[in-house]
Design an enzyme around this catalytic site. Structure first.
Site, PDB file in Angstrom:
ATOM      1  N   GLU A  21      -3.006  -1.876  -9.484  1.00 45.55           N
ATOM      2  CA  GLU A  21      -2.341  -0.618  -9.854  1.00 45.55           C
ATOM      3  C   GLU A  21      -2.126  -0.539 -11.359  1.00 45.55           C
ATOM      4  O   GLU A  21      -2.359   0.509 -11.983  1.00 45.55           O
ATOM      5  CB  GLU A  21      -1.005  -0.499  -9.112  1.00 45.55           C
ATOM      6  CG  GLU A  21      -1.154  -0.218  -7.633  1.00 45.55           C
ATOM      7  CD  GLU A  21       0.162  -0.244  -6.878  1.00 45.55           C
ATOM      8  OE1 GLU A  21       0.155   0.087  -5.684  1.00 45.55           O
ATOM      9  OE2 GLU A  21       1.197  -0.607  -7.483  1.00 45.55           O
ATOM     10  N   SER A  26       9.098  -3.231  -2.551  1.00 46.94           N
ATOM     11  CA  SER A  26       9.938  -2.075  -2.271  1.00 46.94           C
ATOM     12  C   SER A  26      11.401  -2.426  -2.443  1.00 46.94           C
ATOM     13  O   SER A  26      11.829  -3.544  -2.130  1.00 46.94           O
ATOM     14  CB  SER A  26       9.690  -1.564  -0.848  1.00 46.94           C
ATOM     15  OG  SER A  26      10.600  -0.537  -0.515  1.00 46.94           O
ATOM     16  N   HIS A  29     -18.961   7.016   1.210  1.00 49.46           N
ATOM     17  CA  HIS A  29     -18.061   8.152   1.476  1.00 49.46           C
ATOM     18  C   HIS A  29     -16.772   7.678   2.145  1.00 49.46           C
ATOM     19  O   HIS A  29     -16.122   8.444   2.876  1.00 49.46           O
ATOM     20  CB  HIS A  29     -18.731   9.201   2.381  1.00 49.46           C
ATOM     21  CG  HIS A  29     -20.027   9.721   1.861  1.00 49.46           C
ATOM     22  ND1 HIS A  29     -20.120  10.818   1.044  1.00 49.46           N
ATOM     23  CD2 HIS A  29     -21.303   9.259   2.020  1.00 49.46           C
ATOM     24  CE1 HIS A  29     -21.396  11.032   0.739  1.00 49.46           C
ATOM     25  NE2 HIS A  29     -22.121  10.094   1.315  1.00 49.46           N
ATOM     26  N   LYS A  32       7.754  -5.810   2.123  1.00 50.76           N
ATOM     27  CA  LYS A  32       6.586  -5.073   1.633  1.00 50.76           C
ATOM     28  C   LYS A  32       6.083  -5.704   0.330  1.00 50.76           C
ATOM     29  O   LYS A  32       6.862  -6.017  -0.570  1.00 50.76           O
ATOM     30  CB  LYS A  32       6.959  -3.612   1.390  1.00 50.76           C
ATOM     31  CG  LYS A  32       5.761  -2.684   1.223  1.00 50.76           C
ATOM     32  CD  LYS A  32       6.230  -1.226   1.208  1.00 50.76           C
ATOM     33  CE  LYS A  32       5.065  -0.268   1.311  1.00 50.76           C
ATOM     34  NZ  LYS A  32       4.167  -0.339   0.160  1.00 50.76           N
TER      35      LYS A  32
END
Length: 458
Positions: free
Chosen positions: A325, A312, A182, A318
């Site tokens: 992805e 980014s 969970h 970043k």
């Protein structure tokens, strides 16, 4: 643009002067300016191989002039040697549902080339298409192209992914992390246990996809218009599959029931469903990697994926998990493709399915996307990530759920009390358990040892 006049059964039509195709292809170009997407390269390749096999089969059966048959086969070879042979096949995916336009496109191109090779007229219909119908050659080509792509690309890619995961698991087996159910802290697991779960997912997909291969290797060819085999030699199916098997190295066979293979696309639907299963597995693995890599300060930061590109345009430094992805997007697309194939499979009306080009396109795109994403996930995410051992240890030390190991000794309610206190005070569960039980620190250390807990048992 310079044009020439071509003729078909409907009359005359202007065709680009240098085009290898003829009037029927041009009509399709004019009629279907829909997506700008031609049929997949793998489909065109399979269709050309099928035309070569048909020419050889008809020649063997004494139904096609040997010189013309040889010329058709040579024309196929000439096309497949070209890097841009698909330029000769401009018909849109969204065309007549039988794929007749793509079939005639191939017939016309091969007739043009074969005529030049043998220096005699070669007819698109009477020679290249001899003993065939769009209604059996297009369903057959769906099977042939999917079988080839599965064998040459997806199955090897999945095997590579499984091997890479297994090798990585062996190299990180000493690392223990907090398990999560969970998305909440749970009992500890070894990192290799997590990875080997992924490997088993991929192995299950490999097995499921291999089980579809015999179905894909059965072909509709020889059924012609409706499955009866009108205008085809009784031995054409058998001879065609023999010739095709020699050309491809795969063992193709005639369908047990040609009517079924023409009137339905159940096998394509089944294969697409297995591809969806593979997509779901890749999505799971990609998202696990994203969560484990999250941070590096405010997330889990259990692993660090290879830095591949700036993450980014505005935030310097970043770095994002770009391969997982991309894999997740591939999975989403494959799941969407499967929905369309499922609907397409329902369009088997009486003796013919009439969504064949779309089914072919989606099926082949799914195979290609999964093959490419699997290799990238293996080589640029799983093989190269590093483990943040300090973060793993810190999380384990603070994990109050370790107290689960004490359930058989102190009972669930007492263990829950200790877990809540440890969490509330931000202290190691070992310290709190020592204060609230009769067990010694040495006993507790043995009972709560994370490595021991990854082995299960009492």
């Amino acid at each position: 643009m310079t044009t020439r006049i071509e003729r078909d059964s409907m009359g005359e039509l202007e065709v680009p002067q240098d085009a290898l195709y003829g009037a029927q292809t041009q009509r399709a170009i004019n009629n279907f300016p829909i997506s700008g997407q031609g049929m997949p390269t793998s489909f065109i390749r399979a269709l050309l191989l099928a035309k070569k096999a048909a020419a050889k089969a008809n020649s063997h059966l004494g139904l096609l002039d040997t010189e013309i048959a040889v010329a058709i086969a040579k024309a196929v070879d000439q096309l497949l040697e070209q890097d841009d042979f698909t330029a000769h096949f401009p018909v849109d995916v969204f065309q007549t549902g039988s794929g007749t336009s793509s079939n005639m496109n191939a017939n016309e191109v091969l007739a043009t080339l074969a005529s030049k090779i043998c220096n005699k007229p070669v007819s698109p219909n009477d020679h290249v298409n001899y003993g065939q119908s769009s209604n059996d050659i297009i369903p057959s080509t769906i099977h042939i192209s999917a079988a080839l792509e599965l064998n040459e690309k997806l199955l090897p890619a999945l095997a590579h992914l499984s091997d890479t995961i297994t090798e990585k698991a062996a190299s990180v087996s000493q690392h223990i992390k907090t398990g999560r159910t969970h998305l909440m802290d749970a009992m500890p697991v070894r990192l290799d246990q997590s990875l080997l779960s992924w490997a088993t997912q991929i192995d299950q997909n490999l097995e499921a996809l291999k089980n579809t291969q015999p179905m894909l290797h059965s072909l509709a060819q020889g059924g012609t218009a409706v499955g009866t085999g009108i205008n085809a030699h009784p031995d054409f199916s058998r001879q065609f599959t023999l010739e095709l098997s020699q050309l491809t190295g795969l063992k193709f066979v005639p369908a047990i029931n040609l009517f079924t293979h023409i009137g339905t696309q159940d096998i394509a639907v089944s294969v697409s469903g297995q591809l969806k299963m593979t997509a779901v597995s890749l999505m799971k693995i990609a998202n696990d990697l994203r969560w484990m890599n999250s941070g590096p300060l405010a997330g889990l930061s259990e692993i660090e994926l290879e830095a591949l590109q700036p993450g980014s345009s505005i935030m310097p430094g970043k770095v994002n998990p770009v391969i997982p992805e991309a894999t997740a997007m591939v999975a989403a697309q494959v799941i969407g493709n499967d929905a369309a194939v499922t609907i397409g499979g329902q369009s088997g009306n009486f003796e013919l399915n009439v969504m064949l080009p779309m089914i072919a396109r989606n099926l082949l795109e799914s195979i290609a996307l999964l093959a490419n994403a699997s290799r990238l996930l293996a080589d640029k995410a799983i093989a190269t990530f590093t483990v943040n051992e300090d973060n793993l240890k810190q999380a384990l030390a603070r994990n109050p759920i370790l107290v689960t190991a004490l359930n058989p000794i102190i009972g669930y309610m007492k263990a829950a009390e200790i877990a809540k206190k440890a969490y509330k005070e931000g202290r190691p569960v070992l310290d709190v358990a020592e204060e609230n039980t009769d067990l010694s620190r040495e006993e507790l250390s043995q009972l709560l040892a994370p490595e021991k807990l990854t082995r299960g048992g009492l």
